[in-house]
Each structure stands twice: as C-alpha cells, then as structure tokens.
Design an enzyme around this catalytic site. Structure first.
Site, mmCIF file in Angstrom:
data_model
loop_
_atom_site.group_PDB
_atom_site.id
_atom_site.type_symbol
_atom_site.label_atom_id
_atom_site.label_comp_id
_atom_site.label_asym_id
_atom_site.label_seq_id
_atom_site.Cartn_x
_atom_site.Cartn_y
_atom_site.Cartn_z
ATOM 1 N N ARG A 194 0.760 -1.067 0.171
ATOM 2 C CA ARG A 194 0.145 -0.123 0.050
ATOM 3 C C ARG A 194 0.819 1.350 -0.273
ATOM 4 N NH1 ARG A 194 -1.890 1.032 4.580
ATOM 5 N NH2 ARG A 194 -2.774 -1.079 5.088
ATOM 6 N N TYR B 175 -16.960 17.668 -14.228
ATOM 7 C CA TYR B 175 -17.289 15.933 -13.769
ATOM 8 C C TYR B 175 -18.263 16.324 -12.613
ATOM 9 C CZ TYR B 175 -16.505 11.026 -13.839
ATOM 10 O OH TYR B 175 -16.872 9.633 -13.624
#
Ligand SMILES: *Cc1c(COP(=O)(O)O)cnc(C)c1O
Length: 390
Positions: free
Chosen positions: A60, A113
C-alpha cells in the site's frame, strides 16, 4: 513554453528506459503484498532511513511496477513527482482531503465532472466552503476570498469544452494564495502542459486518454514534490492505490499516447466541421471551431483540440435517441479517450435521476450528444454520422 510539443519519442522512452534488475524493456509486474527484509538489522536500518533500499515494507506504500509508471507520467507532465491512484476520483478526493481543512474555501467550475462537484458539496459537512462558478477566469477571480485554498478547473471542461484562460489565473495576484489545480483529462499532455503554464498541480483520470484502450481505471496527480508527497503519504492511509497490473497496462498505453491523441485531434476537427455544416445539427461545441466561445484562448494555449465533440441535434429527446441508435461505429457508453469511439446522450447517461427542469437548469438539454472519438478513420466516422442524421 506552454505550447512545447510532447514527442512520440518521449512517450515511448521517457521516464523509464528499462528495468535495471531484469534488463526488461517493460517494468516487471511485481505481485507482492509485503516486501521482505534480510534480517532485523536490515529492517532497523530501513526504519531509521540508513538503508539504500527504496522499496517500502508493504504494497500500500509502494510497488516497483507502479513506481516505474509514475516516473513515466512525471516525465510526460514535466513534473517532479507523479502519484497513481485507483481511479481519477481517488486522485481528486485524496487531494481535496489532504489539502483542505475546516474553514477553507474551494472554487470549482460549473461545467465539470459531476462527482468532483458532489465531493466538494460533501466536504461541506467538514466545514469546507465551496463556490461553483462559470468556467471563466473572470468568474473564478471574482469568487476568490482570503480563505480560498484551492482553485480547481478542468481544461477543457465537460461537456461544453470551455477553456478557462489559465495564464490569466496564474498571473493574477488575487489568486496567488490558492493552489491552482487543473484536471487535464480531456487535454492530455499531448495538447496541454498545465504545469509549464504555472498550474500548481495536474490531475488526470488515466482511465481516459492516458490508458487509452477502455480497459482500465486509474488516476494521476503530478506536480512539485512538496505538493504531491503529502498526498502520497495520505494515500497510504486512504488506501485508494493503483494495483501493479493496472499500472502495467497504463504504462503500455502511454507509449502510443502521442500517436493516438494526434489521430483523435484530427478526428475531432473533421467531425466537428462536418457536424457544424449539417442542417440536422443545431449547435456544435468544439474548441477548434471558430464558433466556440473559447476558441481564441484554446488556440493560443493548446497544441490540439482533443477528441471530444459535443453537439445538439435539431430535435427533442426522441429524435436524439433515434439518431444515437442509428449509429453503427460508436458504442453507447460513458467515458472517452479510448481507441473505440463512444457516444452518449448526456441527459440519460449522467443526469437521468434529475427531472428535466433541473437538467435544463444545469445546462443539459435532452438533445445534447457527447461524441468521444476513437482512432477509427475519419471518413468512416463521418459516413456513419451522415447516415444516422439521415
Ligand atoms: C472520468 C473523469 C473523472 C473521474 O475519473 P475516474 O477514473 O472515472 O474515477 C474526473 N474528471 C474528468 C474530467 C473525467 O473525465
């Protein structure tokens, strides 16, 4: 400076010429969740920053395949650092969460968006104030306050392809205390280099042109390390990382970015001119057309005008739907930037949950069509549009 061209050579070679461990031309796809240490000494040296090793202990935090593609993306945007994310929205939300705190003010442009705006409204519950303004430099500058921390605009905007005069925003001292962030998804580094023009950060939905094959979802943030690194660190906690398989596909797509986008620019121009001359088309929005309100600033700033053409059919909902259903080449699908041409009736694809009056207030009439051109031959696309218009 802003008009510096991105070469195909850069797309093929820049950022990572080969993998130094394996001599592979392409980065190996490294599938490992944890990364190991030789012994406790090795681990302690790493934890205390005394080790030459750069690979973190867990996937991660970092992954070699992802790192290689990030280097390539940084090179293409002329950025010090680039960070990949699980999606464009993960890039946007991670940035906003990292940079904004309670009491800060955010400016977004109205033609954008939808989910980026949604997230801005959502941050209101944490005390972030937002103004959604018209996509012009004047409207943005008029909205700036002392506590404005972030000015965020798409270049060009969606779906009307407005082009905010970014150089005016960069120059104006009223804005200088706020970070200027450009979502350059529609432009790509082939047509625009926002950082060279003075933007602080650039964001992409890599799902679109950067990946380019309608086969992956990813996002990018690029800019100076002092701005990107805090977001990268926050991402280790937020967790919306790009996986190595997706990063590999994106790196592969980047090699043909210049070739693809040049073709999409050509297709955009040809199709926009054809549509503008057609009696069944009421209005065409394409920054390459002299009729577009932002043509002059786009022509001064952009290398090419992109592959998205928005237009209104001379008719209502039914005529527009029938036109779309007669098209043979484009797929009816959202998204843009891939090799396949996609078409959508914007009111249905993105705003169908709102009543017609609310859609019209937002500037989304039922006869609005967004055509996201692929790399097919312009003559085939024009012939298909001509038969569908009847
Ligand atoms: C698609 C898109 C996004 C969101 O990106 P995802 O990769 O779908 O999460 C953000 N901004 C623009 C301009 C887009 O087109």
């Amino acid at each position: 400076m802003g008009k510096q061209r991105l070469s195909s050579t850069q797309c093929v070679h820049a950022g990572c010429r080969r993998d130094e461990a394996s001599f592979s031309i392409n980065p190996p796809i490294v599938h490992s969740a944890p990364f190991t240490f030789r012994d406790t000494r090795d681990l302690v040296d790493f934890m205390e920053g005394r080790s030459a090793r750069t690979q973190a202990e867990y996937g991660r935090m970092a992954n070699p395949t992802v790192d290689a593609v990030q280097k390539r993306l940084a090179a293409l945007e002329n950025a010090e650092q680039a960070q990949l994310f699980a999606s464009g929205m993960a890039a946007v939300t991670s940035l906003f969460v990292t940079v904004l705190k309670s009491g800060d003010h955010l400016i977004l442009t109205s033609d954008s968006y939808r989910r980026t705006r949604d997230f801005g409204y959502f941050l209101g519950k944490f005390g972030v104030q937002m103004d959604v303004v018209a996509p012009t430099a004047e409207a943005i500058l008029a909205a700036v306050r002392d506590n404005t921390r972030l000015v965020f605009t798409e270049l060009p905007t969606n779906p009307y392809l407005h082009f905010v005069d970014i150089e005016a925003l960069v120059r104006d001292p009223r804005r200088s205390h706020a970070l200027l962030v450009v979502d350059s998804t529609f432009a790509t580094p082939v047509n625009l280099h926002p950082l060279d023009l003075g933007a602080d950060l650039v964001v992409h939905s890599a799902t679109k042109y950067l990946g380019g094959h309608n086969d992956l979802i990813a996002g990018v943030l690029a800019g100076r390390s002092e701005l990107v690194q805090p977001v990268s660190e926050m991402l280790m906690t937020l967790g919306g990382i790009c996986d190595p398989n997706t990063a590999f596909l994106l790196g592969r797509g980047l090699k043909t970015l210049e070739l693809r986008v040049q073709r999409q620019n050509e297709n955009g121009m040809t199709v926009a001119r054809f549509l503008e001359s057609h009696p069944r088309v009421k209005r065409v929005f394409y920054p390459g057309l002299e009729s577009h309100p932002d043509h002059a600033v786009a022509a001064r700033t952009m290398q090419g005008f992109g592959g998205v053409v928005t237009f209104q059919i001379d008719g209502g909902f039914e005529e527009t739907a029938a036109f779309i259903d007669r098209l043979q080449i484009p797929h009816v699908a959202p998204s843009l930037g891939g090799v396949e041409t996609l078409v959508e009736q914007v009111a249905v694809m993105s705003f169908w949950n709102l009543p017609r009056e609310r859609r019209e207030e937002l500037g989304i009439p039922d006869n609005l069509v967004r055509l996201a051109l692929g790399i097919e031959d312009a003559a085939d696309l024009v012939a298909d549009l001509a038969q569908a218009l009847g």
